[in-house]
Every structure is written in structure tokens, then in C-alpha cells.
Scaffold this motif. Structure first.
Motif, mmCIF file in Angstrom:
data_model
loop_
_atom_site.group_PDB
_atom_site.id
_atom_site.type_symbol
_atom_site.label_atom_id
_atom_site.label_comp_id
_atom_site.label_asym_id
_atom_site.label_seq_id
_atom_site.Cartn_x
_atom_site.Cartn_y
_atom_site.Cartn_z
ATOM 1 N N MET A 4 -16.901 3.392 -13.241
ATOM 2 C CA MET A 4 -16.724 4.070 -11.971
ATOM 3 C C MET A 4 -16.153 5.448 -12.224
ATOM 4 O O MET A 4 -15.114 5.590 -12.850
ATOM 5 C CB MET A 4 -15.774 3.270 -11.074
ATOM 6 C CG MET A 4 -15.550 3.879 -9.716
ATOM 7 S SD MET A 4 -17.038 3.870 -8.703
ATOM 8 C CE MET A 4 -17.377 2.112 -8.640
ATOM 9 N N SER A 5 -16.837 6.477 -11.780
ATOM 10 C CA SER A 5 -16.368 7.839 -11.994
ATOM 11 C C SER A 5 -15.650 8.342 -10.763
ATOM 12 O O SER A 5 -15.847 7.843 -9.657
ATOM 13 C CB SER A 5 -17.550 8.754 -12.316
ATOM 14 O OG SER A 5 -18.484 8.749 -11.251
ATOM 15 N N LEU A 6 -14.780 9.329 -10.972
ATOM 16 C CA LEU A 6 -14.106 9.963 -9.859
ATOM 17 C C LEU A 6 -15.082 10.822 -9.081
ATOM 18 O O LEU A 6 -15.986 11.435 -9.646
ATOM 19 C CB LEU A 6 -12.958 10.842 -10.370
ATOM 20 C CG LEU A 6 -11.723 10.115 -10.878
ATOM 21 C CD1 LEU A 6 -10.828 11.101 -11.603
ATOM 22 C CD2 LEU A 6 -10.976 9.466 -9.737
ATOM 23 N N LYS A 7 -14.904 10.857 -7.769
ATOM 24 C CA LYS A 7 -15.748 11.710 -6.953
ATOM 25 C C LYS A 7 -15.464 13.163 -7.297
ATOM 26 O O LYS A 7 -14.314 13.579 -7.392
ATOM 27 C CB LYS A 7 -15.463 11.472 -5.469
ATOM 28 C CG LYS A 7 -16.340 12.313 -4.545
ATOM 29 C CD LYS A 7 -16.031 12.020 -3.098
ATOM 30 C CE LYS A 7 -16.907 12.853 -2.180
ATOM 31 N NZ LYS A 7 -16.626 12.584 -0.754
ATOM 32 N N PRO A 8 -16.515 13.971 -7.517
ATOM 33 C CA PRO A 8 -16.290 15.391 -7.810
ATOM 34 C C PRO A 8 -15.482 16.037 -6.700
ATOM 35 O O PRO A 8 -15.780 15.870 -5.518
ATOM 36 C CB PRO A 8 -17.716 15.959 -7.881
ATOM 37 C CG PRO A 8 -18.583 14.776 -8.163
ATOM 38 C CD PRO A 8 -17.937 13.623 -7.480
ATOM 39 N N ILE A 228 -14.238 2.424 -3.513
ATOM 40 C CA ILE A 228 -15.338 2.474 -4.482
ATOM 41 C C ILE A 228 -16.608 1.868 -3.885
ATOM 42 O O ILE A 228 -17.467 1.358 -4.607
ATOM 43 C CB ILE A 228 -14.957 1.752 -5.793
ATOM 44 C CG1 ILE A 228 -14.528 0.303 -5.520
ATOM 45 C CG2 ILE A 228 -13.851 2.507 -6.517
ATOM 46 C CD1 ILE A 228 -14.311 -0.511 -6.786
ATOM 47 N N ASP A 230 -19.054 3.385 -2.595
ATOM 48 C CA ASP A 230 -20.198 4.153 -3.083
ATOM 49 C C ASP A 230 -20.141 4.204 -4.608
ATOM 50 O O ASP A 230 -19.490 3.379 -5.234
ATOM 51 C CB ASP A 230 -20.183 5.549 -2.466
ATOM 52 C CG ASP A 230 -20.378 5.489 -0.955
ATOM 53 O OD1 ASP A 230 -21.236 4.707 -0.510
ATOM 54 O OD2 ASP A 230 -19.660 6.204 -0.226
ATOM 55 N N HIS A 231 -20.754 5.165 -5.207
ATOM 56 C CA HIS A 231 -20.839 5.215 -6.665
ATOM 57 C C HIS A 231 -19.760 6.087 -7.288
ATOM 58 O O HIS A 231 -19.929 6.587 -8.391
ATOM 59 C CB HIS A 231 -22.228 5.709 -7.085
ATOM 60 C CG HIS A 231 -23.334 4.792 -6.662
ATOM 61 N ND1 HIS A 231 -23.475 3.512 -7.158
ATOM 62 C CD2 HIS A 231 -24.338 4.959 -5.760
ATOM 63 C CE1 HIS A 231 -24.524 2.932 -6.603
ATOM 64 N NE2 HIS A 231 -25.068 3.786 -5.740
ATOM 65 N N TRP A 232 -18.672 6.303 -6.594
ATOM 66 C CA TRP A 232 -17.560 7.050 -7.153
ATOM 67 C C TRP A 232 -16.261 6.505 -6.569
ATOM 68 O O TRP A 232 -16.267 5.718 -5.620
ATOM 69 C CB TRP A 232 -17.698 8.549 -6.859
ATOM 70 C CG TRP A 232 -17.864 8.862 -5.400
ATOM 71 C CD1 TRP A 232 -16.900 8.862 -4.430
ATOM 72 C CD2 TRP A 232 -19.082 9.206 -4.741
ATOM 73 N NE1 TRP A 232 -17.424 9.177 -3.217
ATOM 74 C CE2 TRP A 232 -18.771 9.408 -3.377
ATOM 75 C CE3 TRP A 232 -20.404 9.378 -5.171
ATOM 76 C CZ2 TRP A 232 -19.738 9.759 -2.442
ATOM 77 C CZ3 TRP A 232 -21.353 9.735 -4.242
ATOM 78 C CH2 TRP A 232 -21.021 9.923 -2.891
ATOM 79 N N GLU A 234 -13.229 7.242 -4.478
ATOM 80 C CA GLU A 234 -12.723 8.160 -3.460
ATOM 81 C C GLU A 234 -11.260 7.824 -3.174
ATOM 82 O O GLU A 234 -10.946 6.724 -2.711
ATOM 83 C CB GLU A 234 -13.535 8.015 -2.179
ATOM 84 C CG GLU A 234 -12.986 8.783 -0.990
ATOM 85 C CD GLU A 234 -13.267 10.270 -1.088
ATOM 86 O OE1 GLU A 234 -12.449 11.053 -0.574
ATOM 87 O OE2 GLU A 234 -14.299 10.644 -1.675
ATOM 88 N N GLU A 261 -7.786 10.025 -16.199
ATOM 89 C CA GLU A 261 -8.966 9.456 -16.842
ATOM 90 C C GLU A 261 -8.613 8.170 -17.594
ATOM 91 O O GLU A 261 -9.369 7.188 -17.562
ATOM 92 C CB GLU A 261 -9.595 10.476 -17.793
ATOM 93 C CG GLU A 261 -10.294 11.641 -17.097
ATOM 94 C CD GLU A 261 -9.326 12.586 -16.409
ATOM 95 O OE1 GLU A 261 -9.724 13.199 -15.394
ATOM 96 O OE2 GLU A 261 -8.166 12.696 -16.877
#
Length: 499
Positions: A4-8, A228, A230-232, A234, A261
Motif C-alpha cells: 500500500m503506497s501513500l497517496k501523492p 485504504i 482505494d489504492h493508496w 489516505e 516509509e
């Protein structure tokens, strides 16, 4: 959702970015026991003593509660919810209910076992390294339902209230707090859950070190949550972006992780739901050595002091045989203790200790010439009468080993292992062991004993009578037939007694 990545973050975002290292752009301070390390702008480190009046945090659990607290240096934000103020000393005094470190570990195992109803298939226990100082830390991880933001607050808070409702300390139970505090000064929790249409992941820090070093007079538990769905990831903002960022900064400063991170990486092996608990700054014994021993056996966790008392190379052969029996091994071997911790064997769940599943063991399955005694305790007339089956017999090593007692379970959980109901010093009853599940009496707070109610006292009397009757029958039969203890022609049978 394992990765899971952080939302830009866009310009004007509600989240304040935290630097990945405390050393970036200025002077960093890292406190260690009674010293602090100052790092100047060119990276040169200097060790200096703590300021006067700021005593070091004792690394021995039984001494860690003795300190004079300084006034709080942090003031809660005006918009924070009202909450019950609990002094950090309560964290320590509350945890002293666990006299035995394995009892605290069992409490955390119970939490994972409770998650079987939510789909949990395993709980892992292992040693990991604190990334900041390479000291050992204790990991618990399960794939249960996990905790959403509300649940993790109930788990990690000692009690709180809002303007609309009042709650009292202990409403949600103290098991998590007492058990983690008994094992180490600090704990960080990562949990991921999916309830209704929303998926979340949360991080919470309960740090005795942080509370003491910053002079708190209230238990503050910094937490951050993410949506989470969605794909990030938030960030979920409850009050303000400044509060969210302040919580994250505190977690990074006082946890084993130096960057956001690194925190997010801890979710990668959790999956769509589950919980990871990392207990660090583990307690030392009186000799200044870690109480938990990870070195003697790569597949076990041992209690160092108990294991040292049983050095098999220095004792008589008969004593060595006794110390090799499960009744003795559970004192210092977590693998041995976990093997008998639950009465009924799991079908789709495993306790994985240091990478190897624990093989469950019920001593009743290995008793020689077992006998089932049905005991009917005398309840209050308003309570439905219940019957308790006790399996009693001779251990396979009898009469060579003088082991005796009852393994008493409550709702599948072992409370009193090898409870010796006969008087100390007597050989009567040696070799006789029983197993029963006593759900009609209540366990004590630490789940290592029972409340001394009238029902408990009557049970103790009946178990003593049961053990002595069985032992006398076996020894008298042995005298009459010249067999060892009893003979195979003596088949198992059932007897009923009333309490």
C-alpha cells in the motif's frame, strides 16, 4: 492489498510531511538510559549526562515504577476530547499483576486465539531487531479481523470519555496494557481491518519511555490512521492536520522506526486484515541481562532465570529426569508452555514460535490406566447444574518421577498447571496427574490462578480426595498383585461424585 503506497500529496494538502530522519537539518538528540547523545551539524556525536533531576529509566521491570515524576511539559490541545487522566505510574503498577512473564505472553496469545472466529489461522511469535539500536524486540502477529480506528483506541487506551459520554478505566479490559508492559517498556501496534465498506490501517504507540522522558502526568497514546479503501493510504484527520502530524512525529521519535516509509512497510506482510504487535525496550533481570532468552534455542523463547536454575549438567540423574518433564519445562520454555496452554487442539489455527509451529499436547492422552471422574459442583440454585469430567491417571514415568497435580483449564485456557493439592513433603499421590476444565469458577486477574470462592475451596477438597483415592487404589492393587502401580487388566472406568 499487501503493498500500500501513500497517496501523492498535493500542494496545500492537509498532511504535514515528516522528515525521514531526525538528524536532517539540525541538532538531533537521542536519549539512552542516563545519557543522551548529541549530534552536531557535521555528524559528530558527543555523549553527555542527562540534566540533573531527570533519573534514568530502570531497565528492570520491578524497579521501573520507582521514580518522581516532573510536571507535564506538554499541554493537550484545546479541541481534544476530555478524557480520564491516568498517571503513567499506573501503567507499571497495573502490570505488576503479572508476576510471570509467560503469563503476560499467554494473555497476548489469548487475544489472537479469540480472533479465530474472525478467520485467524495463525499467530506468530518471534524475536526481531530494533532498527534504531539493534536490541531484541518481541513480535506478535496474527491474521485475524484486525482493529479499525475505534477498536485500536479501545485496546490501547486505559479509559477515556467525551463530552457526551463518560467511561471508566478498565471498561475495555486491561489485558493488552498489562501484558505488553510486563514484557517491555514500549509497544507499537499496526493493525489493518475492513469493516462495512471502509478499509483502514492504524498505528498506535504506548511508550512508557516516552511518557517518562517527557514528564507526562497523563497517559498519552499517539495514533495515526489511514483510509485504504482505494489504492493508496489516505490519512484520516480527526481534529487538525497539525495534530495528525504531531502524532506521527512522536511515533517516529520514540518507536524503532525512523521514517514514515519504514512504518508503512510494516503493513506489507499483514495482508488485507490482521494485527502486528512489537514490544521493545524489553526488561532486564537483576543481573542486567534480558529476562527473555532468545539465544539458547533458536526455536524457543526461554526465561533466563528459570532455565539457569535447571542446568542439567550439574544435577543428579533423577533430578535431571524430573527437570526434563513437561511439568518442569513449562517454567522456562515458552514452547513447552504453549503446547499445553489450550485444552482442545486447534483444527485450522497454529501458534508459530520462531518459525516453527507449536505441537499441542494434552497430558491426559498419555496417562497410564486413566479413570474419568465426573464431579458435580453444588451451584447456587439459580445456576444450572453442571458436571465436570476429570481424567486422572499415572504419568508414564511413574513411579520413578514424583510428579503430581491437576492441570485445571477454564474455557479451554490453562489456568493452573500441575496444581499440587496434597501437602508439601508427602510422597502420597506421587505420579498421579489429572486434567479438567472448570468453567464454574472464575480466574484471577492474571489468569494464573482462581479466585478463592467457596466453589473453588470445595473443588480443591474434592480434587485432593480424588487424587488420594486413586493413588491408594493403585498402590494397594500393586501390593496385592505384585505389579507395577497397577496392571493392564484394570480397565478404565467412570465414577461420579457430588460437590
Amino acid at each position: 492489498m499487501s503493498s500500500m503506497s501513500l497517496k501523492p500529496e498535493k500542494e496545500g494538502t492537509d498532511v504535514v510531511e515528516i522528515a525521514s530522519s531526525d538528524d536532517e537539518g539540525g541538532v538531533g538528540v537521542e536519549r539512552r538510559s542516563n545519557q543522551q547523545v548529541q549530534t552536531d551539524q557535521v555528524g559528530q556525536q558527543t555523549i553527555v549526562p542527562l540534566p540533573p533531576g531527570e533519573p534514568p529509566l530502570s531497565r528492570s521491570f520491578w524497579k521501573a515504577g520507582a521514580y518522581d515524576n516532573t510536571p507535564s511539559k506538554l499541554t493537550p490541545a484545546p479541541d481534544q476530547l476530555e478524557h480520564a487522566r491516568v498517571h503513567p505510574k499506573f501503567l507499571h503498577s497495573n502490570a505488576t499483576s503479572h508476576k510471570w512473564a509467560f503469563g503476560a505472553i499467554a494473555e497476548l496469545l489469548d487475544n489472537a486465539v479469540d480472533e479465530i472466529c474472525n478467520g485467524a489461522t495463525f499467530v506468530k511469535l518471534d524475536r526481531i531487531d530494533n532498527q534504531k539500536d539493534n536490541s531484541p524486540a518481541l513480535l506478535f502477529q496474527d491474521d485475524g479481523g484486525g482493529m479499525d480506528p475505534e477498536s485500536i483506541r479501545k485496546c490501547m487506551s486505559l479509559g477515556y470519555s467525551s463530552k457526551k459520554s463518560n467511561t471508566t478505566i478498565g471498561q475495555y479490559g486491561n489485558g493488552f496494557k498489562t501484558s505488553t508492559m510486563r514484557l517491555g517498556a514500549d509497544v507499537i501496534v499496526f493493525s489493518r481491518a475492513s469493516h462495512t465498506s471502509r478499509a483502514t490501517q492504524s498505528i498506535g504507540l504506548l511508550s512508557y519511555t516516552f511518557l517518562r522522558r517527557t514528564g507526562q502526568d497523563d497517559v498519552i497514546v499517539p495514533m495515526v490512521d489511514f483510509d485504504i479503501s482505494d489504492h493508496w493510504a489516505e490519512p484520516i484527520i480527526y481534529s487538525s492536520k497539525e495534530d495528525w502530524s504531531a502524532n506521527l512525529k512522536t511515533i517516529l521519535e520514540w518507536s524503532p522506526f525512523a521514517s514514515k516509509e519504514e512504518l508503512m512497510q510494516q503493513f506489507e506482510d499483514i495482508g488485507p486484515h490482521g494485527t502486528k504487535i512489537i514490544i521493545y525496550n524489553l526488561w532486564l533481570n537483576d543481573e542486567g541481562i534480558f529476562e527473555l532468552n532468545f539465544d539458547d534455542d533458536d526455536e524457543d523463547i526461554r526465561l533466563r532465570d528459570e532455565a539457569n536454575r535447571g542446568s542439567l549438567s550439574k544435577v543428579h540423574k533423577r533430578v535431571a529426569e524430573l527437570q526434563s518433564h513437561i511439568s518442569y519445562c513449562i517454567r522456562y520454555s515458552l514452547r513447552a508452555y504453549a503446547s499445553i496452554l489450550y485444552l482442545r487442539k486447534f483444527t485450522k489455527f497454529q501458534i508459530i514460535l520462531r518459525g516453527k509451529p507449536v505441537e499441542q499436547f494434552n497430558i491426559a492422552d498419555e496417562l497410564k490406566y486413566p479413570k474419568v471422574v465426573i464431579y458435580r459442583p453444588q451451584h447456587n440454585t439459580a445456576i444450572k447444574e453442571a458436571s465436570v469430567e476429570t481424567t486422572i491417571g499415572f504419568i508414564k514415568e511413574a513411579p520413578a518421577l514424583g510428579v503430581s497435580g491437576f492441570n485445571v483449564y477454564h474455557k479451554n485456557r490453562l489456568i493452573r498447571p500441575f496444581w499440587k493439592v496434597t501437602s508439601d513433603g508427602t510422597s502420597k499421590g506421587n505420579g498421579v496427574v489429572g486434567v479438567l476444565e472448570a468453567n464454574f469458577i472464575e480466574p484471577a486477574h492474571d489468569k494464573q490462578d482462581f479466585e478463592r470462592s467457596s466453589l473453588f475451596i470445595r473443588l480443591e477438597t474434592k480434587l485432593k480426595q480424588m487424587l488420594m483415592d486413586y493413588w491408594f487404589q493403585g498402590t494397594e492393587h500393586a501390593k496385592e498383585t505384585s505389579c507395577s502401580i497397577t496392571c493392564r487388566t484394570c480397565s478404565s472406568y467412570t465414577e461420579t461424585v457430588a460437590g
